[in-house]
Design a protein around this motif. Structure first.
Motif, PDB file in Angstrom:
ATOM      1  N   ARG A  21       0.830  -1.206   0.000  1.00 56.31           N
ATOM      2  CA  ARG A  21       0.000   0.000   0.000  1.00 56.31           C
ATOM      3  C   ARG A  21       0.862   1.253   0.000  1.00 56.31           C
ATOM      4  N   ASP A  22       1.913   1.257   0.816  1.00 53.41           N
ATOM      5  CA  ASP A  22       2.803   2.408   0.871  1.00 53.41           C
ATOM      6  C   ASP A  22       3.504   2.624  -0.471  1.00 53.41           C
ATOM      7  N   ARG A  23       3.873   1.520  -1.135  1.00 52.00           N
ATOM      8  CA  ARG A  23       4.542   1.641  -2.434  1.00 52.00           C
ATOM      9  C   ARG A  23       3.621   2.260  -3.473  1.00 52.00           C
ATOM     10  N   ILE A  24       2.358   1.844  -3.447  1.00 53.17           N
ATOM     11  CA  ILE A  24       1.384   2.411  -4.385  1.00 53.17           C
ATOM     12  C   ILE A  24       1.184   3.893  -4.106  1.00 53.17           C
ATOM     13  N   ALA A  25       1.032   4.244  -2.827  1.00 52.63           N
ATOM     14  CA  ALA A  25       0.814   5.652  -2.473  1.00 52.63           C
ATOM     15  C   ALA A  25       2.009   6.507  -2.846  1.00 52.63           C
ATOM     16  N   LEU A  26       3.222   5.990  -2.643  1.00 52.76           N
ATOM     17  CA  LEU A  26       4.417   6.755  -2.994  1.00 52.76           C
ATOM     18  C   LEU A  26       4.533   6.930  -4.503  1.00 52.76           C
ATOM     19  N   ALA A  27       4.233   5.878  -5.252  1.00 57.18           N
ATOM     20  CA  ALA A  27       4.262   5.994  -6.717  1.00 57.18           C
ATOM     21  C   ALA A  27       3.250   7.026  -7.189  1.00 57.18           C
ATOM     22  N   ALA A  28       2.051   7.006  -6.605  1.00 57.64           N
ATOM     23  CA  ALA A  28       1.035   7.995  -6.970  1.00 57.64           C
ATOM     24  C   ALA A  28       1.480   9.399  -6.597  1.00 57.64           C
ATOM     25  N   SER A  29       2.118   9.530  -5.429  1.00 54.28           N
ATOM     26  CA  SER A  29       2.602  10.839  -4.995  1.00 54.28           C
ATOM     27  C   SER A  29       3.607  11.403  -5.985  1.00 54.28           C
ATOM     28  N   ASN A  30       4.544  10.578  -6.416  1.00 53.92           N
ATOM     29  CA  ASN A  30       5.564  11.045  -7.362  1.00 53.92           C
ATOM     30  C   ASN A  30       4.939  11.450  -8.693  1.00 53.92           C
ATOM     31  N   GLN A  46      -0.537   2.140 -11.298  1.00 55.19           N
ATOM     32  CA  GLN A  46      -0.329   0.688 -11.322  1.00 55.19           C
ATOM     33  C   GLN A  46       1.007   0.355 -11.971  1.00 55.19           C
ATOM     34  N   ALA A  47       1.289   0.970 -13.121  1.00 50.47           N
ATOM     35  CA  ALA A  47       2.536   0.678 -13.824  1.00 50.47           C
ATOM     36  C   ALA A  47       3.748   1.150 -13.026  1.00 50.47           C
ATOM     37  N   ALA A  48       3.652   2.333 -12.448  1.00 51.57           N
ATOM     38  CA  ALA A  48       4.784   2.888 -11.707  1.00 51.57           C
ATOM     39  C   ALA A  48       5.086   2.086 -10.447  1.00 51.57           C
ATOM     40  N   ALA A  49       4.032   1.563  -9.805  1.00 48.08           N
ATOM     41  CA  ALA A  49       4.221   0.807  -8.571  1.00 48.08           C
ATOM     42  C   ALA A  49       4.541  -0.658  -8.830  1.00 48.08           C
ATOM     43  N   GLY A  50       4.355  -1.119 -10.076  1.00 48.11           N
ATOM     44  CA  GLY A  50       4.624  -2.506 -10.403  1.00 48.11           C
ATOM     45  C   GLY A  50       3.624  -3.467  -9.791  1.00 48.11           C
ATOM     46  N   VAL A  51       2.356  -3.061  -9.781  1.00 42.62           N
ATOM     47  CA  VAL A  51       1.297  -3.912  -9.226  1.00 42.62           C
ATOM     48  C   VAL A  51       0.206  -4.082 -10.274  1.00 42.62           C
ATOM     49  N   ASN A  52      -0.724  -4.993 -10.014  1.00 43.76           N
ATOM     50  CA  ASN A  52      -1.832  -5.182 -10.942  1.00 43.76           C
ATOM     51  C   ASN A  52      -3.041  -4.366 -10.488  1.00 43.76           C
ATOM     52  N   PRO A  53      -4.022  -4.163 -11.366  1.00 49.05           N
ATOM     53  CA  PRO A  53      -5.169  -3.319 -11.012  1.00 49.05           C
ATOM     54  C   PRO A  53      -5.904  -3.778  -9.769  1.00 49.05           C
ATOM     55  N   SER A  54      -6.021  -5.082  -9.571  1.00 46.26           N
ATOM     56  CA  SER A  54      -6.766  -5.564  -8.407  1.00 46.26           C
ATOM     57  C   SER A  54      -6.088  -5.149  -7.107  1.00 46.26           C
ATOM     58  N   PHE A  60      -7.228   0.849  -2.247  1.00 47.71           N
ATOM     59  CA  PHE A  60      -7.856   2.162  -2.456  1.00 47.71           C
ATOM     60  C   PHE A  60      -9.140   1.953  -3.248  1.00 47.71           C
ATOM     61  N   LYS A  61     -10.254   2.412  -2.698  1.00 48.11           N
ATOM     62  CA  LYS A  61     -11.535   2.114  -3.337  1.00 48.11           C
ATOM     63  C   LYS A  61     -11.728   2.870  -4.650  1.00 48.11           C
ATOM     64  N   ASP A  62     -11.077   4.036  -4.781  1.00 48.44           N
ATOM     65  CA  ASP A  62     -11.165   4.810  -6.009  1.00 48.44           C
ATOM     66  C   ASP A  62     -10.040   5.840  -6.021  1.00 48.44           C
ATOM     67  N   LYS A  63     -10.018   6.657  -7.046  1.00 49.38           N
ATOM     68  CA  LYS A  63      -8.937   7.632  -7.177  1.00 49.38           C
ATOM     69  C   LYS A  63      -8.975   8.662  -6.053  1.00 49.38           C
ATOM     70  N   ARG A  64     -10.164   9.057  -5.632  1.00 51.22           N
ATOM     71  CA  ARG A  64     -10.259  10.031  -4.546  1.00 51.22           C
ATOM     72  C   ARG A  64      -9.622   9.484  -3.272  1.00 51.22           C
ATOM     73  N   ASP A  65      -9.826   8.202  -3.022  1.00 50.13           N
ATOM     74  CA  ASP A  65      -9.219   7.568  -1.862  1.00 50.13           C
ATOM     75  C   ASP A  65      -7.700   7.572  -1.990  1.00 50.13           C
ATOM     76  N   LEU A  66      -7.219   7.311  -3.197  1.00 53.22           N
ATOM     77  CA  LEU A  66      -5.774   7.339  -3.443  1.00 53.22           C
ATOM     78  C   LEU A  66      -5.214   8.748  -3.249  1.00 53.22           C
ATOM     79  N   VAL A  67      -5.953   9.736  -3.691  1.00 57.87           N
ATOM     80  CA  VAL A  67      -5.508  11.129  -3.509  1.00 57.87           C
ATOM     81  C   VAL A  67      -5.355  11.458  -2.031  1.00 57.87           C
ATOM     82  N   ARG A  68      -6.257  10.956  -1.190  1.00 59.04           N
ATOM     83  CA  ARG A  68      -6.127  11.184   0.258  1.00 59.04           C
ATOM     84  C   ARG A  68      -4.797  10.633   0.775  1.00 59.04           C
ATOM     85  N   ALA A  69      -4.459   9.432   0.304  1.00 54.50           N
ATOM     86  CA  ALA A  69      -3.201   8.831   0.728  1.00 54.50           C
ATOM     87  C   ALA A  69      -2.008   9.649   0.237  1.00 54.50           C
ATOM     88  N   VAL A  70      -2.115  10.186  -0.966  1.00 55.96           N
ATOM     89  CA  VAL A  70      -1.037  11.013  -1.509  1.00 55.96           C
ATOM     90  C   VAL A  70      -0.865  12.280  -0.680  1.00 55.96           C
TER      91      VAL A  70
END
Length: 212
Positions: A21-30, A46-54, A60-70
């Motif tokens: 989760r932290d890796r995804i949030a950091l990739a999104a932040s960058n 997804q591509a930057a963090a090296g994970v699959n969509p699932s 993160f339930k949606d992009k807004r949720d991901l933005v909160r983490a960022v």
């Protein structure tokens, strides 16, 4: 909300899950720092963090949720560098420390070729009129930053280094506002002159409140 608080809101994460989760949030932040929120897609993250969509949608339930983490990630990064009570160059409770803080801010912008501005300030400007909850979280991050700066100035007054009539809260807020304005002009002009001049004038003003 801190990074730990955001992560804690996701129930029953294993250590491996927390790291993912932290890796995804950091990739999104960058990506959001480089491209902006609107221009960053879940697929990009997804591509930057090296994970699959699932995996992205598991944490993160949606992009807004991901933005909160960022916002949480960027707030912790900025406070750790610029504004925490014990930033990497020491407490902001002396003119020496404040001048070092100024030099760090200018040097960081120069190392980035004046690109990007303040991460949380940039996020705030993108989201303030479209996402009230995100705007509030950015405001809370700025409030933490402001209080950290003011805490150092209060310590100076308590030790008798600042005059009794000095107002640490007003001085601290003015210093943060000067930094933000300087960072914006630095980003627009691709030059740190405005940042240097603004911080120098503000620090000279604080120094004028020293007890003699």
């Amino acid at each position: 909300m801190s990074t730990d608080e955001v992560a804690a809101a996701v129930p029953r994460l294993t250590r491996k899950g927390r790291a993912t989760r932290d890796r995804i949030a950091l990739a999104a932040s960058n990506l959001m720092f480089e491209r902006g929120v609107a221009a960053t897609s879940i697929e990009d993250v997804q591509a930057a963090a090296g994970v699959n969509p699932s995996q992205v949608y598991y944490y993160f339930k949606d992009k807004r949720d991901l933005v909160r983490a960022v916002i949480a990630v960027q707030t912790e990064q900025v406070l750790g560098a610029f504004g925490s009570v014990e930033p990497r160059y020491g407490r902001l409770d002396s003119m020496e420390a404040l001048r070092a803080w100024r030099d760090f801010a200018v040097g960081l912008e120069q190392s980035l070729d004046c690109v990007g501005g303040c991460p949380i300030g940039t996020m705030g400007s993108q989201l303030a009129e479209t996402d009230a909850e995100a705007r509030q979280e950015v405001a809370e991050g700025f409030a933490r930053w402001e209080q950290a700066i003011c805490a150092g100035l209060r310590a100076m007054r308590e030790r008798g280094e600042l005059r009794a009539d000095a107002d640490p809260d007003r001085l601290g807020l003015a210093l943060l506002a000067t930094l933000q304005g300087g960072l914006l002009l630095t980003q627009i002009r691709r030059d740190t002159t405005a940042l240097e001049v603004g911080l120098d004038v503000m620090l000279d003003h604080i120094e004028a409140h020293l007890a003699h």
